[in-house]
Design a protein around this motif. Structure first.
Motif, PDB file in Angstrom:
ATOM      1  N   ILE A  79      31.497  62.286  15.673  1.00 33.26           N
ATOM      2  CA  ILE A  79      30.190  61.380  16.492  1.00 33.26           C
ATOM      3  C   ILE A  79      29.519  61.614  18.063  1.00 33.26           C
ATOM      4  O   ILE A  79      30.412  62.033  19.331  1.00 33.26           O
ATOM      5  N   LEU A  80      28.398  61.260  17.955  1.00 33.19           N
ATOM      6  CA  LEU A  80      27.848  61.859  18.701  1.00 33.19           C
ATOM      7  C   LEU A  80      26.710  60.358  19.199  1.00 33.19           C
ATOM      8  O   LEU A  80      26.427  59.821  18.474  1.00 33.19           O
ATOM      9  N   GLU A  81      26.570  60.105  20.440  1.00 31.90           N
ATOM     10  CA  GLU A  81      25.654  59.594  21.353  1.00 31.90           C
ATOM     11  C   GLU A  81      24.675  59.839  21.029  1.00 31.90           C
ATOM     12  O   GLU A  81      24.338  60.722  21.614  1.00 31.90           O
ATOM     13  N   THR A  82      23.323  59.505  19.991  1.00 38.77           N
ATOM     14  CA  THR A  82      22.095  60.005  20.113  1.00 38.77           C
ATOM     15  C   THR A  82      21.573  60.369  21.755  1.00 38.77           C
ATOM     16  O   THR A  82      21.257  61.398  22.157  1.00 38.77           O
ATOM     17  N   VAL A  83      21.955  59.567  22.532  1.00 38.30           N
ATOM     18  CA  VAL A  83      21.826  59.329  23.352  1.00 38.30           C
ATOM     19  C   VAL A  83      22.893  59.327  24.317  1.00 38.30           C
ATOM     20  O   VAL A  83      22.833  57.015  24.069  1.00 38.30           O
ATOM     21  N   ALA A 113      25.978  58.740  13.996  1.00 35.64           N
ATOM     22  CA  ALA A 113      25.385  58.936  15.599  1.00 35.64           C
ATOM     23  C   ALA A 113      25.292  57.490  15.901  1.00 35.64           C
ATOM     24  O   ALA A 113      25.892  56.085  15.386  1.00 35.64           O
ATOM     25  N   ASP A 114      26.505  56.541  17.334  1.00 28.71           N
ATOM     26  CA  ASP A 114      26.748  55.912  17.683  1.00 28.71           C
ATOM     27  C   ASP A 114      25.485  55.837  18.575  1.00 28.71           C
ATOM     28  O   ASP A 114      25.010  56.298  19.637  1.00 28.71           O
ATOM     29  N   GLU A 115      24.588  54.252  17.817  1.00 25.01           N
ATOM     30  CA  GLU A 115      23.267  54.087  18.740  1.00 25.01           C
ATOM     31  C   GLU A 115      23.705  52.583  19.546  1.00 25.01           C
ATOM     32  O   GLU A 115      22.704  51.897  19.190  1.00 25.01           O
ATOM     33  N   VAL A 116      24.746  52.396  19.755  1.00 27.94           N
ATOM     34  CA  VAL A 116      24.998  50.842  20.195  1.00 27.94           C
ATOM     35  C   VAL A 116      24.485  51.111  20.943  1.00 27.94           C
ATOM     36  O   VAL A 116      23.442  49.357  21.595  1.00 27.94           O
ATOM     37  N   GLY A 121      14.989  49.231  20.334  1.00 26.33           N
ATOM     38  CA  GLY A 121      14.262  49.914  20.917  1.00 26.33           C
ATOM     39  C   GLY A 121      14.769  50.727  22.811  1.00 26.33           C
ATOM     40  O   GLY A 121      13.379  50.541  22.972  1.00 26.33           O
ATOM     41  N   ARG A 122      15.417  50.722  22.590  1.00 24.52           N
ATOM     42  CA  ARG A 122      16.130  51.034  24.710  1.00 24.52           C
ATOM     43  C   ARG A 122      15.134  52.010  23.701  1.00 24.52           C
ATOM     44  O   ARG A 122      14.740  52.724  25.097  1.00 24.52           O
ATOM     45  N   CYS A 123      14.945  53.696  23.020  1.00 26.30           N
ATOM     46  CA  CYS A 123      14.673  54.649  23.453  1.00 26.30           C
ATOM     47  C   CYS A 123      13.307  54.831  23.013  1.00 26.30           C
ATOM     48  O   CYS A 123      12.380  55.478  22.539  1.00 26.30           O
ATOM     49  N   GLY A 124      12.587  53.377  22.661  1.00 22.11           N
ATOM     50  CA  GLY A 124      11.297  53.853  21.986  1.00 22.11           C
ATOM     51  C   GLY A 124      11.145  53.193  20.386  1.00 22.11           C
ATOM     52  O   GLY A 124       9.424  53.982  20.063  1.00 22.11           O
ATOM     53  N   GLU A 125      12.260  53.873  19.630  1.00 17.83           N
ATOM     54  CA  GLU A 125      12.377  53.728  18.536  1.00 17.83           C
ATOM     55  C   GLU A 125      13.394  52.809  18.181  1.00 17.83           C
ATOM     56  O   GLU A 125      14.070  52.358  18.374  1.00 17.83           O
ATOM     57  N   TRP A 126      13.068  52.455  16.451  1.00 16.99           N
ATOM     58  CA  TRP A 126      13.979  51.468  16.291  1.00 16.99           C
ATOM     59  C   TRP A 126      15.827  51.946  15.990  1.00 16.99           C
ATOM     60  O   TRP A 126      16.215  51.362  16.789  1.00 16.99           O
ATOM     61  N   PHE A 127      15.827  53.298  16.285  1.00 16.05           N
ATOM     62  CA  PHE A 127      16.693  54.462  16.114  1.00 16.05           C
ATOM     63  C   PHE A 127      16.223  55.582  16.878  1.00 16.05           C
ATOM     64  O   PHE A 127      15.077  56.230  16.499  1.00 16.05           O
ATOM     65  N   ALA A 128      17.618  55.630  17.927  1.00 19.75           N
ATOM     66  CA  ALA A 128      16.909  57.385  18.200  1.00 19.75           C
ATOM     67  C   ALA A 128      16.468  58.196  17.970  1.00 19.75           C
ATOM     68  O   ALA A 128      15.882  58.815  18.331  1.00 19.75           O
ATOM     69  N   VAL A 129      17.460  58.614  16.992  1.00 14.47           N
ATOM     70  CA  VAL A 129      17.194  59.877  16.122  1.00 14.47           C
ATOM     71  C   VAL A 129      15.629  59.971  15.277  1.00 14.47           C
ATOM     72  O   VAL A 129      15.746  61.277  15.238  1.00 14.47           O
ATOM     73  N   ASP A 130      15.107  58.841  15.131  1.00 14.28           N
ATOM     74  CA  ASP A 130      13.948  58.821  14.586  1.00 14.28           C
ATOM     75  C   ASP A 130      12.982  59.998  15.612  1.00 14.28           C
ATOM     76  O   ASP A 130      11.626  60.275  15.077  1.00 14.28           O
ATOM     77  N   ARG A 131      13.148  59.716  17.026  1.00 14.65           N
ATOM     78  CA  ARG A 131      12.600  60.235  18.211  1.00 14.65           C
ATOM     79  C   ARG A 131      12.644  61.650  17.976  1.00 14.65           C
ATOM     80  O   ARG A 131      11.685  62.969  18.136  1.00 14.65           O
ATOM     81  N   TRP A 132      13.384  62.262  17.245  1.00 15.40           N
ATOM     82  CA  TRP A 132      13.626  64.000  16.954  1.00 15.40           C
ATOM     83  C   TRP A 132      13.737  64.503  14.824  1.00 15.40           C
ATOM     84  O   TRP A 132      14.131  65.344  14.491  1.00 15.40           O
TER      85      TRP A 132
END
Ligand SMILES: Cc1ncc(COP(=O)(O)O)c(C=O)c1O
Length: 314
Positions: A79-83, A113-116, A121-132
């Motif tokens: 388990i990882l917080e994506t950011v 992926a813990d995206e709580v 939106g927090r990272c400018g994406e629906w899901f932060a993983v989308d960024r990568w």
């Protein structure tokens, strides 16, 4: 199960044991079988890395080593917080998450992926993983999915994992699982995200106001050791000395030892800015609807409060 130090995953029995910060300590011994490892953190590298690329490569090698010594066949999930949120807005170097995906695939380990905090939106994406452009097996979400109007959290489940429940019923249930009101609020919120261009707002205000303004504060204030983040998810790491990177207050400081951070927080509050302060950091994580003008106003207050932190520098 593997989890990182410098993480927060929640307060229920399993998730507090997965947590890699002092909030876990009073809960030990918790759920058995969770092992912590170091994730990437270029500013205070556990691997003595000098560049982001080196940090990425060494953090992945460290993960491989931990897996080898724990026994790959004994590990169900990672388990990882994506950011990473509370523990410092640690943005993974490019290539790290793709490397995690590869390692998990190699050993049949499920990547959660813990995206709580990082999602919706927090990272400018629906899901932060989308960024990568990477795909975990499970994504946990909550907070931003409905802007917190009523309590709701959930898990996005990959097709392969969902399929197991076609053959085997999940033997659990909660009084409020799938609560219609909470789910309706999430659907309504997602529609509003689309209609009002919330992701676009985050990206635009981040690029035009937050990133440049924080870079400028970092240059001007000797107490700012590093500014890092993306979207509306930023941290300022406050230090006594930029050269040695000695934190403004020690790790896990409280009471008198946390004095300089408390004084900084007081200087924010006097101006009407409510800061998030954790150890030697303050975070800039405003609502995703914040306009450029509101953001500039808040950052002006932060600028003035940093003068108080500057007084504690060498
Ligand atoms: C990254 C992260 N994961 C998990 C949680 C826990 O979520 P919940 O309180 O919905 O169980 C939080 C809550 O603060 C969080 O920030």
């Amino acid at each position: 199960m593997l989890a990182t130090y410098r993480s927060y995953h929640g307060a229920t029995a399993g998730s507090i044991t997965a947590t890699g910060d002092p909030r876990r300590w009073p809960n030990e011994p918790g759920m058995p079988g969770i092992v912590h490892f170091w994730g990437p953190y270029p500013y205070r590298s556990a691997f003595h890395a000098r560049t982001e690329a080196e940090e990425c490569e060494r953090a992945l090698q460290h993960l491989r080593d931990v897996i080898a010594f724990e026994g790959p066949s004994t590990i169900a999930a990672l388990i990882l917080e994506t950011v990473v949120g509370t523990n410092g807005i640690l943005v993974p170097p490019d290539g790290y998450l793709a490397g995690v995906r590869e390692i998990c695939d190699e050993h049949g380990i499920v990547w959660i992926a813990d995206e709580v905090m990082a999602g919706f939106g927090r990272c400018g994406e629906w899901f932060a993983v989308d960024r990568w452009d990477v795909t975990p097996d499970l994504i946990c979400f909550a907070k931003g999915v409905n802007s917190g109007y009523v309590p709701i959290g959930g898990v996005v489940i990959s097709a392969a994992i969902a399929e197991t429940f076609e053959r085997r019923v999940f033997p659990g249930g909660l009084t409020y699982s799938g609560h219609p009101l909470a789910c309706a609020s999430a659907v309504a919120s997602i529609r509003i995200f689309e209609e009002e261009g919330i992701l676009e707002n985050v990206r635009k205000v981040s690029d035009t106001v937050v990133a440049p303004r924080l870079a400028e504060l970092a240059e001007r204030h000797p107490s700012v050791g590093e500014v890092r983040g993306l979207g509306f998810f930023w941290a300022l790491e406050l230090v006594r000395d930029r050269g040695t990177r000695e934190p403004l207050v020690p790790f896990n400081a409280s009471g008198e030892a946390a004095g300089p951070m408390n004084e900084f927080a007081g200087a924010c509050k006097e101006q009407g800015l409510w800061p998030f302060v954790h150890f030697n950091r303050t975070h800039v994580v405003p609502p995703c609807t914040t306009t450029a003008d509101e953001m500039a106003e808040g950052l002006d207050m932060l600028d003035r409060a940093l003068e108080v932190a500057d007084r504690f520098t060498a």
